[in-house]
Design an enzyme around this catalytic site. Sequence first.
Site, PDB file in Angstrom:
ATOM      1  N   ARG A  18       0.794  -1.369   0.046  1.00 19.50           N
ATOM      2  CA  ARG A  18       0.030  -0.052  -0.089  1.00 19.50           C
ATOM      3  C   ARG A  18       0.730   1.246  -0.043  1.00 19.50           C
ATOM      4  O   ARG A  18       0.510   2.228  -0.647  1.00 19.50           O
ATOM      5  CB  ARG A  18      -0.887   0.024   1.275  1.00 19.50           C
ATOM      6  CG  ARG A  18      -2.059  -1.075   1.097  1.00 19.50           C
ATOM      7  CD  ARG A  18      -3.172  -1.111   2.210  1.00 19.50           C
ATOM      8  NE  ARG A  18      -4.351  -1.900   1.807  1.00 19.50           N
ATOM      9  CZ  ARG A  18      -5.103  -2.079   2.673  1.00 19.50           C
ATOM     10  NH1 ARG A  18      -4.748  -2.138   4.023  1.00 19.50           N
ATOM     11  NH2 ARG A  18      -6.123  -2.873   2.205  1.00 19.50           N
ATOM     12  N   LYS A  25     -15.001 -15.348   6.324  1.00 19.13           N
ATOM     13  CA  LYS A  25     -16.295 -15.238   6.537  1.00 19.13           C
ATOM     14  C   LYS A  25     -17.289 -14.966   5.462  1.00 19.13           C
ATOM     15  O   LYS A  25     -17.070 -14.262   4.708  1.00 19.13           O
ATOM     16  CB  LYS A  25     -16.647 -14.086   7.756  1.00 19.13           C
ATOM     17  CG  LYS A  25     -16.077 -14.369   9.178  1.00 19.13           C
ATOM     18  CD  LYS A  25     -16.373 -12.992  10.057  1.00 19.13           C
ATOM     19  CE  LYS A  25     -15.841 -13.284  11.451  1.00 19.13           C
ATOM     20  NZ  LYS A  25     -16.063 -12.250  12.141  1.00 19.13           N
ATOM     21  N   GLY A  53      -6.473  -6.570   0.007  1.00 16.49           N
ATOM     22  CA  GLY A  53      -6.486  -7.358   1.535  1.00 16.49           C
ATOM     23  C   GLY A  53      -5.382  -8.468   1.428  1.00 16.49           C
ATOM     24  O   GLY A  53      -4.355  -8.668   0.774  1.00 16.49           O
ATOM     25  N   GLY A  87     -12.184  -4.421   1.048  1.00 16.38           N
ATOM     26  CA  GLY A  87     -13.548  -3.765   1.518  1.00 16.38           C
ATOM     27  C   GLY A  87     -14.309  -2.780   0.613  1.00 16.38           C
ATOM     28  O   GLY A  87     -15.453  -2.819   0.167  1.00 16.38           O
TER      29      GLY A  87
END
Length: 400
Positions: A34, A199, A357, A381
């Site tokens: 990043r 998840k 991510g 996200g």
Amino acid sequence: MKTIEDLDVAGKRVFVRADLNVPLDGSTITDDGRIRAVAPTIAKLVERGARVVVASHLGRPKGAPDPQFSLAPVAARLGEILGRPVAFATDTVGESAAATVAALGDGEVALLENLRFNAGETSKDDAERKAFAEQLAALADLYVGDGFGAVHRKHASVFDLPALLPHAAGDLIATEVGVLKKLTEDVARPYVVVLGGAKVSDKLGVIDNLLKKADRILIGGGMAYTFLKAQGHEVGISLLQADQIPTVLDYLKRAEETGVEFVLPVDVLVSSEFPDLKTKAPATFSTVDADKIPADEEGLDIGPRTRELYASKLADAGTVFWNGPMGVFEHPDYAGGTAAVARALVDSDAFSVVGGGDSAAAVRILGFDETKFGHISTGGGASLEYLEGKQLPGLTALEG
């Protein structure tokens, strides 16, 4: 949306909202992707004589200073990448920030301490958030939004600050938005989506929206076990979100009705012990069919037959969006599934987007050449919410 080419930056204090939320092991940066991603925008502003004030969050501090989330190591690494000193302010809007910014000359760079050390950054109260934004605005003449990984957050430095200063999108955000449009408009087919991670609830919105757009959806990682459980299979002590089973069943039904190919693991690596990610000590595991997971073991990676299956489903793709690893890639014994997907993308002719991510980190950690992928996003996200069709506050603010 204006770009930095539309701004007269010479001699001006330019506030760059970056996403420097990098993983740290103590004070050691374990993945500087990043930082490297935003460096070209900063370098361009420096070359044009701007006085660059960089700001970012790191981690989830509770609105107060917390040494473990300091951006000091990031300032040092940013300076190395830029090849020039980066001054570091030890606060966000206090005496150090004011003095550090005041000392900047044309073509010089400073980094403020973690924005989330101030409760106003993430406050749900509009007035508190705006008050913090006004303090930040006092440090700058112009605003450049280039933290794509934060544009889905209604935070002071992302949403409120652009309204207070002349503003534009940095090159990173402009590139990210352009790439995501390729995933939503005039897509080259077959369009294959690969989703992993822990998840299933994190991916519900994007699955719901992509069921209308994708030709194939491949599922791996911890989220796969909720799908397997929904099909009536034993998943042992694997990650499971039982409350999501009705939604998952609905998605499987909709996929069948609309002709979207939904592909689940056919075999998995299982163990009764979670691997030691610190020492990377060899793990004890076995490979079993996905519908034969022992009751006292958990799935930790997709198996060899699934790797071959997924590679075959990616071979003829025109477009691929991949978000989420296929297993516990941080341990070498469970990195094979994630590596197999990455290799399949490298070998294909598809326009491939790695959705930020853990997937982006895995590509680098596993030693793949980043240039072999169409695009590696800096915002997991944010990418997902864009593909869900949501309005992203940080992009809305830049368009205003």
